[in-house]
Design an enzyme around this catalytic site. Structure first.
Site, PDB file in Angstrom:
ATOM      1  CD  GLN A 199      15.695  -0.971  15.549  1.00 17.22           C
ATOM      2  OE1 GLN A 199      15.244  -0.601  16.624  1.00 17.22           O
ATOM      3  NE2 GLN A 199      16.980  -1.174  15.359  1.00 17.22           N
ATOM      4  CE1 TYR A 201       9.418  -3.451  19.503  1.00 20.50           C
ATOM      5  CE2 TYR A 201       9.111  -1.545  18.094  1.00 20.50           C
ATOM      6  CZ  TYR A 201       9.200  -2.910  18.254  1.00 20.50           C
ATOM      7  OH  TYR A 201       9.053  -3.725  17.171  1.00 20.50           O
ATOM      8  N   GLY A 260      11.619   2.252  24.125  1.00 17.19           N
ATOM      9  CA  GLY A 260      12.148   3.454  23.517  1.00 17.19           C
ATOM     10  C   GLY A 260      12.685   3.160  22.135  1.00 17.19           C
ATOM     11  CG  MET A 261      12.895   3.938  17.521  1.00 17.79           C
ATOM     12  SD  MET A 261      13.717   2.347  17.297  1.00 17.79           S
ATOM     13  CE  MET A 261      15.012   2.830  16.134  1.00 17.79           C
ATOM     14  CD  GLU A 262      17.796   2.667  18.586  1.00 18.47           C
ATOM     15  OE1 GLU A 262      18.253   1.787  17.836  1.00 18.47           O
ATOM     16  OE2 GLU A 262      16.870   2.460  19.381  1.00 18.47           O
ATOM     17  CG  ASN A 263      13.501   7.471  16.103  1.00 16.58           C
ATOM     18  OD1 ASN A 263      13.735   6.541  15.344  1.00 16.58           O
ATOM     19  ND2 ASN A 263      12.382   7.537  16.815  1.00 16.58           N
ATOM     20  CG  HIS A 285      19.092   0.722  25.895  1.00 17.67           C
ATOM     21  ND1 HIS A 285      19.836  -0.422  26.029  1.00 17.67           N
ATOM     22  CD2 HIS A 285      18.560   0.679  24.646  1.00 17.67           C
ATOM     23  CE1 HIS A 285      19.762  -1.131  24.919  1.00 17.67           C
ATOM     24  NE2 HIS A 285      18.980  -0.485  24.062  1.00 17.67           N
ATOM     25  CD  GLU A 286      15.993   3.542  23.583  1.00 19.15           C
ATOM     26  OE1 GLU A 286      16.536   3.579  22.466  1.00 19.15           O
ATOM     27  OE2 GLU A 286      15.445   2.515  24.012  1.00 19.15           O
ATOM     28  CG  HIS A 308      20.701   2.682  20.683  1.00 17.96           C
ATOM     29  ND1 HIS A 308      21.293   1.654  19.999  1.00 17.96           N
ATOM     30  CD2 HIS A 308      19.658   2.119  21.359  1.00 17.96           C
ATOM     31  CE1 HIS A 308      20.651   0.523  20.225  1.00 17.96           C
ATOM     32  NE2 HIS A 308      19.665   0.771  21.068  1.00 17.96           N
ATOM     33  CD  GLU A 312      18.998  -2.680  20.490  1.00 21.69           C
ATOM     34  OE1 GLU A 312      19.303  -2.171  21.581  1.00 21.69           O
ATOM     35  OE2 GLU A 312      18.241  -2.109  19.681  1.00 21.69           O
ATOM     36  CG  ASP A 337      10.337  -6.755  13.767  1.00 18.90           C
ATOM     37  OD1 ASP A 337      11.210  -5.970  14.163  1.00 18.90           O
ATOM     38  OD2 ASP A 337       9.379  -6.411  13.058  1.00 18.90           O
ATOM     39  CE1 TYR A 385      17.588  -4.053  23.695  1.00 14.40           C
ATOM     40  CE2 TYR A 385      16.967  -5.976  22.398  1.00 14.40           C
ATOM     41  CZ  TYR A 385      16.847  -4.625  22.673  1.00 14.40           C
ATOM     42  OH  TYR A 385      15.992  -3.848  21.933  1.00 14.40           O
ATOM     43  CE  LYS A 415      10.284  -5.733  30.163  1.00 15.57           C
ATOM     44  NZ  LYS A 415      10.155  -5.026  31.444  1.00 15.57           N
TER      45      LYS A 415
END
Length: 649
Positions: free
Chosen positions: A176, A307, A309-312, A335-336, A339, A358, A414, A422, A598
């Protein structure tokens, strides 16, 4: 994707290029249909992709990959099964970035394969290179043989020395927003969804995982480590959810359908921190319907992951910076996980609709936190995020403050404004919840997930669905004008619901007492403060303090050198602005150890404002760069370059 419960803007321009299916909805009463929306073609135009999904769509992807840690490349082939929508079309257009194309072949009607002509266009710094394949026979399958670049924007390669175990190198992807094209040639747009299989070869001491089921078997034990792995993802996903990770990984279960992959030295503490995951899944199912991805496993990545997290699907990628020993940052898991409904199940069709992923997810996350840890904690997290929104929304970025971003506004996908997609998105849903009542709004949201399950949709489609199933169904509660003001106007409407926190009121009083009289909070009170309260305590400080004041806080609370990244993210910028040089050594260690944008970008942005700070930023970055992800590297390089180019005052 979540930068964390306490996030800053996503709008760092990245130098390299620049941070979610298929089966019918479950049986039951379907909400009112909203087919009378804008034409699908108009909704699905993605300005960040060369693909032409109105003519032909990829419906399945078969990968044959070989991971080469020495060369830092992936060699292999991608076989695309195609659905030709336009019977007059004779070209397949794909997205690529820095891929070396070796050969392109197409499957004939007799089952044999033939060479196909192709052209790789010059690279655009954001979009990469358009790959145009001549397909006069409109082949059912096309296979591209290719090699990735060692500098692929969607892959990070770490030497063994950069890992926690120091034994085995590590590689992981971050697809992403549009980085999947840097390691697979495909239609890299969230408006196209496909199933996939993969066969991956890697060194025998390396375990490979993907956003898919490990084949054969589904126990995810991790015992099979022979360098030869196969995967299957039966639910169709958009390209940005394509994910791979490889390294010295072991698996430890949390429940029958959830567990953690991590380096051997980290897996136990991760499982302890994320022990509530199964309860989170059950809580979300009670609210919004069944979890439809079979398993929910997590891959704990090195600290360089850019990041939170990434919601794969099936394999959330996570930063280790959320492991602080008290579960105070596990809203990242919420959060993840959320998703899995908003983003992975119902996906935004383009980056300008990012709030649909988001914002809805952030709302669901807060509902999970409230259900599991109480309204008080959920309210604190809401207050922190909305305070950040107030500071991030300025007169200069008004075009990015609308949830419905106009086409052409995002030069780079991006560059979405984090507080918009969010926080404002979640705030909008809280507004609707309060106006319609929680019971009716929960029923609407559950119906929304069912109705659009495994589809990619636009803001217009959400608007029309809400009109039919909320505004018209419950007249007199929200007008169309009120609804549209949230979507199309900058800022936050004046009648937005407000959230307060009694615990933050106590923190505010303690901070004021210290600023007025130097009286530190009582130890019996501050000893019980959570991460959220410490964050609020620091964020409420004046822009600068006297160095001796920071020294007093350090002596009492040991902020310098804190292992808690959320506190470090606030403390170090304050120290830099205040000229508190005593923090510099630990500050530099933090920036070298952590690659999560972040957490580190606020400190870099403060450092570059003075000549001495710029020098420290450059020296620290030179040491840290080998361990940073390309996305983080691009952010830091841009920040330093802009500071050096700025006129001296």
């Amino acid at each position: 994707m979540r930068h964390s419960i306490l996030m800053l803007s996503l709008a760092a321009v990245l130098a390299a290029t620049t941070g979610c299916k298929r089966d019918a909805a479950p049986a039951g009463d379907a909400p009112a249909s909203t087919a009378a929306t804008a034409p699908a073609a108009a909704q699905m135009i993605d300005e960040h992709s060369y693909a032409q999904p109105d003519k032909v769509k990829v419906k399945d992807l078969a990968l044959e990959l070989k991971v080469d840690f020495d060369k830092k490349v992936i060699d292999g082939s991608a076989t695309l099964a195609l659905d030709w929508l336009d019977k007059a079309a004779t070209q397949l257009v794909l997205d690529t970035r820095d891929l070396a194309i070796g050969k392109v072949v197409g499957e004939r009607s007799d089952g044999k394969w033939e060479d196909l002509k192709y052209a790789l266009a010059p690279a655009d710094k954001v979009l990469g290179s358009k790959l145009t394949i001549e397909t006069p026979q409109r082949n059912a399958r096309v296979r591209i043989t290719y090699t990735t670049s060692p500098d692929a924007s969607g892959l990070q390669w770490l030497t063994a020395a950069m890992t926690e175990g120091k034994k085995t190198p590590f590689m992981f992807s971050q697809s992403q927003q549009i980085h999947a094209r840097s390691w697979v040639p495909l239609q890299d747009t969230p408006s196209v969804r496909f199933t996939y299989t993969a066969h991956v070869l890697a060194p025998q001491d390396t375990m490979v995982v993907m956003s898919a089921a490990i084949e054969p078997g589904a126990d995810n034990s991790g015992d099979k480590r022979d360098g030869d792995y196969s995967f299957r993802m039966p639910q169709a996903i958009p390209s940005y959810l394509l994910a791979i990770g490889a390294g010295d990984l072991v698996f430890k279960p949390i429940s029958k359908r959830s567990g953690v992959w991590a380096e051997p030295t980290a897996v136990a503490k991760a499982v302890a921190e994320f022990a509530d995951t199964e309860k989170m899944i059950e809580t979300t199912e009670q609210l919004y319907g069944p979890y439809r991805w079979d398993r929910y496993d997590m891959l704990l990545l090195p600290p360089s992951f850019p990041y939170g997290g990434m919601e794969n699907p099936r394999m959330t990628f996570l930063t280790p910076t959320v492991i602080v020993g008290d579960k105070s940052l596990v809203s990242l898991i919420a959060h993840e996980l959320a998703h899995s409904w908003s983003g992975n199940l119902v996906t935004f069709s383009t980056a300008k609709d990012a709030w649909l992923n988001e914002g809805v997810t952030s709302y669901v996350e807060n509902r999970i936190i409230e259900s599991m840890y109480g309204k008080e904690r959920a309210d604190m997290e809401n207050v922190i995020e909305r305070n950040e929104l107030k500071s991030e929304f300025t007169a200069d970025n008004k075009p990015l403050q609308a949830l419905a971003v106009k086409a052409g506004t995002l030069k780079d996908p991006d560059d979405n404004l984090g507080s918009t997609v969010y926080t404002k998105g979640a705030w909008f849903l809280q507004f609707l919840e309060q106006r319609f009542g929680r019971a009716d709004f929960d029923a609407f949201l559950r119906g929304y997930f069912d109705h659009f399950a495994f589809q990619s949709i636009s803001t217009d489609q959400f608007r029309e669905y809400a009109k039919a199933n909320l505004l018209d169904k419950y007249p007199g509660k929200v007008t169309q004008a009120e609804f549209d003001a949230w979507l199309f106007e900058p800022g936050v409407p004046a009648d937005a619901p407000q959230t307060t926190s009694a615990r933050f009121d106590a923190v505010d009083a303690a901070r004021k007492a210290w600023l007025d009289a130097g009286t530190l909070p009582a130890k019996d009170a501050s000893a019980k403060w959570t991460t959220q309260e410490w964050v609020h305590f620091i964020e409420g400080m004046p822009e600068t303090l006297q160095p001796e004041q920071l020294a007093a806080l350090d002596a009492a609370y040991h902020f310098t050198g804190t292992p808690n990244g959320e506190i470090a993210q606030r403390w170090y910028p304050l120290a830099v602005r205040s000229g508190y040089a005593a923090a510099n050594a630990e500050l530099a260690k933090f920036l070298e150890r952590v690659g999560r944008r972040k957490l580190i970008m606020p400190t870099y942005k403060e450092l570059v404002k003075t000549p001495a700070g710029l020098k420290l930023a450059e020296e620290t970055f030179a040491k840290a760069k080998p361990g940073y992800h390309p996305i983080t590297t691009g952010s830091v390089e841009t920040t330093i370059a802009e500071a050096k180019a700025a006129p001296t005052k």
